[in-house]
Write a protein that holds these residues in place. Structure first.
Motif, mmCIF file in Angstrom:
data_model
loop_
_atom_site.group_PDB
_atom_site.id
_atom_site.type_symbol
_atom_site.label_atom_id
_atom_site.label_comp_id
_atom_site.label_asym_id
_atom_site.label_seq_id
_atom_site.Cartn_x
_atom_site.Cartn_y
_atom_site.Cartn_z
ATOM 1 N N LYS A 113 19.215 8.931 -6.549
ATOM 2 C CA LYS A 113 18.599 7.842 -5.782
ATOM 3 C C LYS A 113 19.394 7.613 -4.501
ATOM 4 O O LYS A 113 20.595 7.901 -4.422
ATOM 5 N N GLU A 115 20.567 4.916 -3.473
ATOM 6 C CA GLU A 115 21.691 3.992 -3.692
ATOM 7 C C GLU A 115 22.991 4.730 -3.969
ATOM 8 O O GLU A 115 24.077 4.228 -3.690
ATOM 9 N N HIS A 146 14.470 12.092 -9.375
ATOM 10 C CA HIS A 146 14.062 10.675 -9.406
ATOM 11 C C HIS A 146 15.024 9.905 -8.511
ATOM 12 O O HIS A 146 16.214 9.944 -8.772
ATOM 13 N N GLU A 314 9.482 7.872 -18.456
ATOM 14 C CA GLU A 314 10.590 6.942 -18.769
ATOM 15 C C GLU A 314 10.345 6.246 -20.108
ATOM 16 O O GLU A 314 10.617 5.056 -20.277
ATOM 17 N N TRP A 356 13.770 7.335 -21.527
ATOM 18 C CA TRP A 356 14.752 6.774 -20.572
ATOM 19 C C TRP A 356 16.056 6.590 -21.324
ATOM 20 O O TRP A 356 16.294 5.586 -21.938
HETATM 21 O O1 9MR Z 1 18.042 2.587 -15.717
HETATM 22 C C1 9MR Z 1 18.256 2.532 -14.292
HETATM 23 C C2 9MR Z 1 19.470 1.673 -13.994
HETATM 24 O O2 9MR Z 1 20.630 2.287 -14.521
HETATM 25 C C3 9MR Z 1 19.602 1.498 -12.485
HETATM 26 O O3 9MR Z 1 20.665 0.606 -12.218
HETATM 27 C C4 9MR Z 1 18.311 0.945 -11.918
HETATM 28 C C5 9MR Z 1 18.390 0.843 -10.382
HETATM 29 O O4 9MR Z 1 18.608 2.090 -9.829
HETATM 30 O O5 9MR Z 1 17.216 1.784 -12.247
HETATM 31 C C6 9MR Z 1 17.023 1.915 -13.640
HETATM 32 O O6 9MR Z 1 15.950 2.800 -13.868
HETATM 33 C C7 9MR Z 1 14.655 2.343 -13.520
HETATM 34 C C8 9MR Z 1 13.894 3.500 -12.925
HETATM 35 O O7 9MR Z 1 14.599 4.063 -11.834
HETATM 36 C C9 9MR Z 1 12.505 3.098 -12.483
HETATM 37 N N1 9MR Z 1 11.776 2.456 -13.573
HETATM 38 C C10 9MR Z 1 12.483 1.387 -14.273
HETATM 39 C C11 9MR Z 1 13.851 1.875 -14.741
HETATM 40 C C12 9MR Z 1 14.568 0.806 -15.568
HETATM 41 O O8 9MR Z 1 14.844 -0.307 -14.771
#
Ligand code: 9MR
Length: 417
Positions: A113, A115, A146, A314, A356
């Motif tokens: 990502k 971030e 992703h 997920e 997930w």
């Molecule tokens: O599980 C992920 C968490 O560790 C991260 O901090 C967060 C932000 O990047 O994203 C979570 O994953 C999400 C995914 O990227 C998109 N769908 C929802 C998931 C759970 O929040």
């Protein structure tokens, strides 16, 4: 640096706000972000410039999954089973063993990502994603990417800059970002979540097209979705472009309305020649809502009928409506899983089933204020328990895969595109 230059400086000059990083000086994808005339990078005609092919992520090794694994059962029907992996978990031997034993595919929770990759302006950090990719390849596993365009997981410095930028600058930034990430991992990713969660939910549905208000929508307009798919296709034509969406699986009118929006938008994208190849159902299923197998079957068949592949991206089970008692809870969760997976595995357009994470202690459901159990107990959302033992949910997955029809030939064709 250049990212900031594009956004701040308008179309004329790239402003280097920080000294070049060691990585940028040494070459690789970072160089592409620093070099070149600013006008070609920031103007409306800016092209995504894929990075030079990286040094390599190691050879693809022989499959590490065992003959009694979820992946082995799924593969018999042409499906792939996989899970999300938080990159820091690869430091844990028991976790590594479990993921190698069960999975044919991995996806990073955060490592690919923005971030993480662009946490600081001007510095690209591909390290955590590279490590996960190397692990997957060594174990003969495929990778999903992703995610490229999401309203969350934007580094702190990006949102204000996007907010101040016009469409040309925002487009140049999008091209630079997709060029950097998908370019760095080009040739190694089966499918990228090009856009993630683009539909608004609940009171946030304000626009006739149902799109979520995001920094991307604000700076680029609704065309940002098509644009992102086109850019990925330029950068890594071998990676399938996926639209990954949440809250489209269960039997409530508002989700039915979202399913209709998905289908209409997919038809529109295909009519416009957008290079989308798959639709992803996140499948964060909740015990608080019913599953209607017939509606779900119809939805999947309609997507498949458009010639697209489908991915379950997920999957997990929020058990908060089920009793505290573990056996009773597991019965509720396995029943939901079977009802869902029986439909999913029977649809020939479905290619991948990805949970997930794979073991209960890691589930995000325990931390989310709206998902936590009222009794405070940890959720039993995933196939393995805290000791990496196979739970009743694992057995429900295994049986659903074993009982599923073999759509291997069709799935192979869809995978090839
Ligand atoms: O599980 C992920 C968490 O560790 C991260 O901090 C967060 C932000 O990047 O994203 C979570 O994953 C999400 C995914 O990227 C998109 N769908 C929802 C998931 C759970 O929040």
């Amino acid at each position: 640096m250049l990212y900031m230059g594009c956004l701040r400086g308008g179309s004329t000059s790239a402003v280097r706000l920080m000294p070049p990083t060691r990585r940028a000086l040494l070459g690789g994808a970072g160089t592409a972000l620093l070099g070149g005339a600013a006008s070609t990078l920031c103007g409306p005609g800016a092209r995504a410039r894929p990075a030079a092919k990286p040094a390599g992520f190691g050879p693809v090794g022989p499959p590490a999954w065992t003959s009694d694994s979820l992946q082995a059962a799924a593969a018999r029907t042409g499906l792939t089973y996989g899970c999300e992996v938080p990159h820091y978990r690869l430091d844990m031997a028991a976790y590594r063993r479990a993921v190698a034993r069960e999975c044919g595919m991995l996806v990073c929770g955060t490592a690919m990502k923005m971030e993480v990759v662009l946490a600081q302006p001007g510095i690209e950090d591909f390290g955590p994603g590279d490590a996960t990719l190397r692990f997957a390849r060594a174990n003969g596993q495929r990778m999903r990417g992703h995610t490229l365009v999401w309203h969350n997981a934007l580094p702190d410095w990006v949102q204000p800059l996007l907010a101040r930028s016009g469409p040309a600058q925002a487009e140049a930034f999008l091209r630079r970002w997709i060029g950097a990430a998908a370019g760095h991992w080009r040739g190694t990713i089966e499918a990228w979540d090009v856009v993630n969660e683009v539909l608004a939910i609940g009171d946030a549905v304000q626009r006739p097209d149902g799109l979520r208000e995001t920094p991307w929508l604000a700076s680029l307009g609704p065309g940002y979705i098509d644009l992102a798919f086109r850019i990925l296709h330029e950068v890594d034509p071998g990676a399938a472009g996926t639209w990954n969406e949440d809250a489209v699986e269960q039997d409530v009118p508002w989700m039915e309305a979202r399913r209709t929006r998905v289908l209409r938008r997919l038809e529109g994208m295909l009519a416009r020649g957008v290079p989308i190849r798959r639709f992803g159902l996140q499948s964060h299923l909740t015990s608080t809502l019913p599953i209607d197998q017939e509606r779900l079957r119809r939805f999947l068949a309609e997507i498949g009928g458009l010639g697209l592949g489908i991915e379950i991206t997920e999957l997990d089970f929020d058990d908060r409506a089920f009793p505290s008692d573990i056996a009773a809870r597991d019965r509720g969760v396995t029943d939901m899983a079977r009802r869902y997976l029986d439909v999913v595995c029977a649809e020939k357009a479905v290619l991948n089933v990805v949970t997930w994470d794979i073991y209960d202690p890691d589930t995000w459901l325990n931390d989310h204020p709206n998902r936590k159990r009222p009794d405070g107990l940890p959720q039993r959302a995933l196939p393995l328990d805290a000791g990496f033992a196979r739970k009743p949910l694992w057995h429900a997955f295994h049986k659903a895969f074993r009982d599923a029809p073999d759509h291997g030939a069709h799935r192979d064709r869809l995978r090839r595109g």
